[in-house]
Design a protein around this motif. Structure first.
Motif, mmCIF file in Angstrom:
data_model
loop_
_atom_site.group_PDB
_atom_site.id
_atom_site.type_symbol
_atom_site.label_atom_id
_atom_site.label_comp_id
_atom_site.label_asym_id
_atom_site.label_seq_id
_atom_site.Cartn_x
_atom_site.Cartn_y
_atom_site.Cartn_z
ATOM 1 N N ALA A 126 -10.927 -8.786 9.989
ATOM 2 C CA ALA A 126 -12.297 -9.241 9.811
ATOM 3 C C ALA A 126 -13.224 -8.148 9.285
ATOM 4 O O ALA A 126 -14.088 -7.650 9.981
ATOM 5 N N ASN A 133 -15.258 -18.000 6.536
ATOM 6 C CA ASN A 133 -15.770 -19.356 6.731
ATOM 7 C C ASN A 133 -16.354 -19.882 5.435
ATOM 8 O O ASN A 133 -17.085 -19.186 4.743
ATOM 9 N N THR A 138 -12.871 -22.505 8.859
ATOM 10 C CA THR A 138 -13.128 -21.196 9.458
ATOM 11 C C THR A 138 -11.796 -20.593 9.871
ATOM 12 O O THR A 138 -10.980 -21.271 10.504
ATOM 13 N N ILE A 140 -9.712 -17.752 12.079
ATOM 14 C CA ILE A 140 -9.852 -16.892 13.249
ATOM 15 C C ILE A 140 -8.667 -15.937 13.282
ATOM 16 O O ILE A 140 -7.596 -16.270 13.792
ATOM 17 N N GLU A 142 -7.868 -13.312 14.933
ATOM 18 C CA GLU A 142 -7.336 -12.871 16.222
ATOM 19 C C GLU A 142 -6.281 -13.828 16.765
ATOM 20 O O GLU A 142 -5.400 -13.442 17.525
ATOM 21 N N ARG A 143 -6.391 -15.109 16.391
ATOM 22 C CA ARG A 143 -5.455 -16.093 16.960
ATOM 23 C C ARG A 143 -4.599 -16.789 15.905
ATOM 24 O O ARG A 143 -3.861 -17.717 16.219
ATOM 25 N N GLU A 145 -5.503 -18.815 13.701
ATOM 26 C CA GLU A 145 -5.874 -20.219 13.719
ATOM 27 C C GLU A 145 -6.909 -20.496 12.649
ATOM 28 O O GLU A 145 -7.622 -19.606 12.202
ATOM 29 N N THR A 152 -8.572 -27.590 15.603
ATOM 30 C CA THR A 152 -7.913 -26.291 15.593
ATOM 31 C C THR A 152 -6.508 -26.447 15.018
ATOM 32 O O THR A 152 -5.746 -27.300 15.457
#
Ligand code: CA
Length: 231
Positions: A126, A133, A138, A140, A142-143, A145, A152
């Motif tokens: 990031a 986004n 969007t 993510i 960290e996951r 996803e 999700t």
């Protein structure tokens, strides 16, 4: 970093293992699929290098089992020149990348490093300049996803990076060589089957009708384009 190496050709296996060890990796060697699966359960792995032509087990089944048991461990498959079908099946089953025999040891090492870099790099992805986004999408990091129209979507590391790559240039066509370089970390050869298979996987996760993609478009002869509402 620990690498699982499954290859029944003893000469090739010891050559690969020595090169990987010389590069500082711990290597678990297996001469067949059964031992490979056992070692994958026994040891925490950072990546695996798998021959598709194994004496006791279809290499594609081995990939499926590893994906089931070992989750997201990056997989590089080794195929013989005439195993085109197996190569595609291997990618479908969840391999991240492949090398066709014969190959240079340095090329193998470069591919393994690219796999590890990908796993490593994304959680810190990031940076300010990056688009995470746009419209209904969007990411993510960290996951691994995506939030896609309020749902999700769980992605593999590779799917994540592919979507990330397309999102940076949404509304524009991205060429196969740009994708290969950015997502797979090496310079393009002429073979874009790897991209095609992973784009297909990604479509099954975000397209309402993957056979008639609305968002991840194929631009024939030019590449792929992520078209989001608002583009
Ligand atoms: Ca073999």
């Amino acid at each position: 970093m620990r690498i699982l190496l499954v290859e029944d050709d003893e000469t090739l296996r010891s050559g690969l293992a020595s090169r990987l060890r010389a590069a500082g990796f711990a290597v678990e060697e297996a001469a067949n699929g059964t031992d490979g699966l056992y070692m994958a359960k026994e040891f925490p792995l950072d990546a695996a290098v798998l021959d598709l032509g194994l004496p006791d087990m279809d290499g594609v089944d081995l990939i499926r089992s590893l994906r089931r048991d070992g989750g997201e461990v990056p997989l590089l498959v080794l195929t013989a020149r005439d195993q085109w079908q197996a190569k595609v099946e291997g990618l479908e089953a969840g391999a991240d990348d492949y090398l066709t025999k014969p190959f240079e040891l340095e090329e193998m090492l470069a591919r393994v490093r690219a796999l590890l870099r990908r796993t490593d790099r994304i959680p810190q992805a990031a940076k300010h300049s990056e688009i995470l986004n746009y419209g209904p999408l969007t990411l993510i990091p960290e996951r691994f996803e995506a939030i896609w129209f309020d749902n999700t979507v769980k992605l593999t590391h590779l799917e994540f990076e592919l979507l990330h790559c397309l999102l940076q240039r949404h509304g524009q066509t991205v060429s196969p060589s740009e994708i290969l370089k950015e997502v797979w970390g090496y310079d393009p050869n002429d073979d874009i089957e790897t991209i095609r298979v992973h784009v297909r996987h990604l479509r099954t996760k975000i397209e309402p009708d993957p056979r008639h993609p609305k968002y991840i478009k194929t631009v024939y002869g030019a590449g792929y384009c992520l078209e989001l509402p608002g583009d």
